[in-house]
Write a protein that holds these residues in place. Structure first.
Motif, PDB file in Angstrom:
ATOM      1  N   GLY A 203       0.913  -1.443   0.000  1.00 62.17           N
ATOM      2  CA  GLY A 203       0.399  -0.317  -0.207  1.00 62.17           C
ATOM      3  C   GLY A 203       0.676   1.256   0.497  1.00 62.17           C
ATOM      4  N   LEU A 204       1.429   1.383   0.672  1.00 66.21           N
ATOM      5  CA  LEU A 204       3.095   2.046   0.758  1.00 66.21           C
ATOM      6  C   LEU A 204       3.321   2.480  -0.352  1.00 66.21           C
ATOM      7  CD1 LEU A 204       3.638   4.656   2.512  1.00 66.21           C
ATOM      8  CD2 LEU A 204       5.685   3.153   3.475  1.00 66.21           C
ATOM      9  N   GLN A 205       4.002   1.356  -1.029  1.00 72.71           N
ATOM     10  CA  GLN A 205       4.607   1.443  -2.406  1.00 72.71           C
ATOM     11  C   GLN A 205       3.608   2.166  -3.252  1.00 72.71           C
ATOM     12  OE1 GLN A 205       5.671  -2.948  -2.990  1.00 72.71           O
ATOM     13  NE2 GLN A 205       7.599  -2.018  -3.640  1.00 72.71           N
ATOM     14  N   GLN A 206       2.500   1.849  -3.726  1.00 66.91           N
ATOM     15  CA  GLN A 206       1.433   2.404  -4.417  1.00 66.91           C
ATOM     16  C   GLN A 206       0.977   4.016  -4.213  1.00 66.91           C
ATOM     17  OE1 GLN A 206       0.172   1.140  -7.303  1.00 66.91           O
ATOM     18  NE2 GLN A 206      -0.982   2.513  -7.915  1.00 66.91           N
ATOM     19  N   LYS A 207       1.780   4.723  -2.919  1.00 61.17           N
ATOM     20  CA  LYS A 207       1.288   5.313  -2.789  1.00 61.17           C
ATOM     21  C   LYS A 207       2.584   6.432  -3.460  1.00 61.17           C
ATOM     22  CE  LYS A 207      -3.131   5.658  -0.553  1.00 61.17           C
ATOM     23  NZ  LYS A 207      -3.981   6.430  -1.696  1.00 61.17           N
ATOM     24  N   LEU A 208       3.457   6.591  -2.878  1.00 59.47           N
ATOM     25  CA  LEU A 208       4.707   6.501  -3.250  1.00 59.47           C
ATOM     26  C   LEU A 208       4.651   6.741  -5.070  1.00 59.47           C
ATOM     27  CD1 LEU A 208       7.235   4.190  -0.688  1.00 59.47           C
ATOM     28  CD2 LEU A 208       6.884   7.555  -1.271  1.00 59.47           C
ATOM     29  N   LYS A 209       4.277   5.726  -5.603  1.00 62.13           N
ATOM     30  CA  LYS A 209       4.329   5.942  -7.140  1.00 62.13           C
ATOM     31  C   LYS A 209       3.356   6.718  -7.525  1.00 62.13           C
ATOM     32  CE  LYS A 209       3.521   2.428 -10.499  1.00 62.13           C
ATOM     33  NZ  LYS A 209       3.637   1.505 -11.170  1.00 62.13           N
ATOM     34  N   GLU A 210       2.541   6.858  -6.944  1.00 62.15           N
ATOM     35  CA  GLU A 210       1.531   7.331  -7.133  1.00 62.15           C
ATOM     36  C   GLU A 210       0.762   8.999  -7.107  1.00 62.15           C
ATOM     37  OE1 GLU A 210      -2.729   6.941  -4.374  1.00 62.15           O
ATOM     38  OE2 GLU A 210      -2.560   4.771  -5.964  1.00 62.15           O
ATOM     39  N   GLN A 211       2.578   9.614  -6.170  1.00 63.62           N
ATOM     40  CA  GLN A 211       2.669  11.023  -6.076  1.00 63.62           C
ATOM     41  C   GLN A 211       3.705  11.193  -5.886  1.00 63.62           C
ATOM     42  OE1 GLN A 211       0.851  11.563  -2.135  1.00 63.62           O
ATOM     43  NE2 GLN A 211      -0.490  10.054  -1.751  1.00 63.62           N
TER      44      GLN A 211
END
Length: 322
Positions: A203-211
């Motif tokens: 979940g945190l990996q996805q947020k870093l990538k999205e933002q």
């Protein structure tokens, strides 16, 4: 000369007498006012303002997590830290309990973190996850490290109706260390590893990538994870400087580590009450020292080795701090 001394003494006695009369009059006036004007809001507000003080807190000038600096020059970061410092400072009872409990449990956690090469600051995760109490979250997360059943089992903890190693502090801390190592291998950053403990690595990996950012402090996150690292930082700051935040605890008032001896067994225990009595204790103390025992028996068909803590001869007889 003698007359001068006598005159001075007379004056001194008069001054003292007048002072006593003044104090008595003020007390009487206050008492009368309390009786006559007890419902006068202005008087009441003035009394509270003069006698009850709540102070704003000075934000630390420098703070780090696991050696990684906090961006305190960012107004948003300072205010988020200030919020958690205020909450923990003025939630007196809970923070006081945490300080007392930490004296018992931090040495266990610190030893394992050091052996596993995990930064010492990660002990504050257990603190904010559970307040070092055996709580169960609405989602079913349990123990000091608040493992979900599936996550705990994935990291090697035995969890069933008889044994729940989420309540075994040594084993749960080892499992948490395995998680931190996995997270650090992904993020190469301890702050992100800590944040991922709340929302998961993927979940945190996805947020870093999205933002399109690469650190926790620049992320826009859900409210719980948004606060998570700041709760850890606030706990660390208060524990480092408790007197700065109004917490004054005598050493004798801290909760002391339990005095125990280890007993290794690899057989079934059909009745834990009888087992406890056989070893000169009772079921209450046995469960207090071994909260991972979840039933009144311990089936062991596969002859697994379990370590059961038993009280030393003088367990719990000494006053706290002695």
């Amino acid at each position: 000369m003698i007359n001068s001394v006598k005159q001075f003494l007379r004056i001194l006695v008069c001054v003292i007498f007048i002072g006593i009369i003044y104090l008595f009059a003020q007390t009487l006036i206050f008492s009368v006012n309390n009786t006559d004007d007890k419902n006068n809001d202005n008087n009441y507000r003035n009394y509270v303002a003069e006698n009850y003080k709540i102070y704003s807190l000075a934000t630390p000038e420098g703070l780090d997590f696991a050696g990684e600096q906090v961006k305190l020059n960012d107004i948003d970061i300072r205010e988020r830290l200030d919020k958690e410092l205020i909450i923990n400072t003025y939630w007196h009872s809970q923070t006081l309990f945490m300080i007392k409990r930490a004296n018992r449990w931090f040495p266990v956690i610190e030893k394992i973190l050091k052996e596993q090469n995990i930064p010492d600051d990660f002990k504050y995760l257990a603190l904010i996850e559970s307040n070092l109490d055996y709580v169960v979250s609405p989602a079913g997360a349990s123990g000091f490290w608040q493992f979900l059943k599936s996550t705990g089992q994935n990291y090697g903890l035995e969890i069933n109706s008889f044994v729940d190693e989420r309540y075994n502090l040594e084993k749960a801390t080892l499992a948490a260390c395995k998680y931190f190592k996995d997270a650090y291998a992904v993020f190469k950053n301890w702050t992100l590893a800590a944040a991922s403990y709340n929302m998961g690595i993927a979940g945190l990996q996805q947020k870093l990538k999205e933002q399109g950012v690469n650190n926790y402090y620049d992320l826009y996150l859900n409210q719980e994870t948004h606060r998570y690292v700041f709760r850890i930082l606030a706990a660390k700051e208060i524990f480092k400087n408790p007197a700065y935040y109004g917490f004054n605890v005598r050493p004798k008032d801290l909760y002391q580590p339990y005095l125990t001896v280890d007993l290794n067994i690899d057989s079934t225990v059909n009745n834990l009450s009888e087992f406890a009595q056989k070893h000169q204790t009772n079921l209450k103390i046995l469960k207090l020292l071994n909260p991972w025992l979840r039933d009144n028996k311990l089936p062991n068909p596969h002859k697994k080795n379990y370590t059961i803590k038993l009280p030393e001869k003088e367990f719990n007889l000494k006053p706290m701090g002695d």
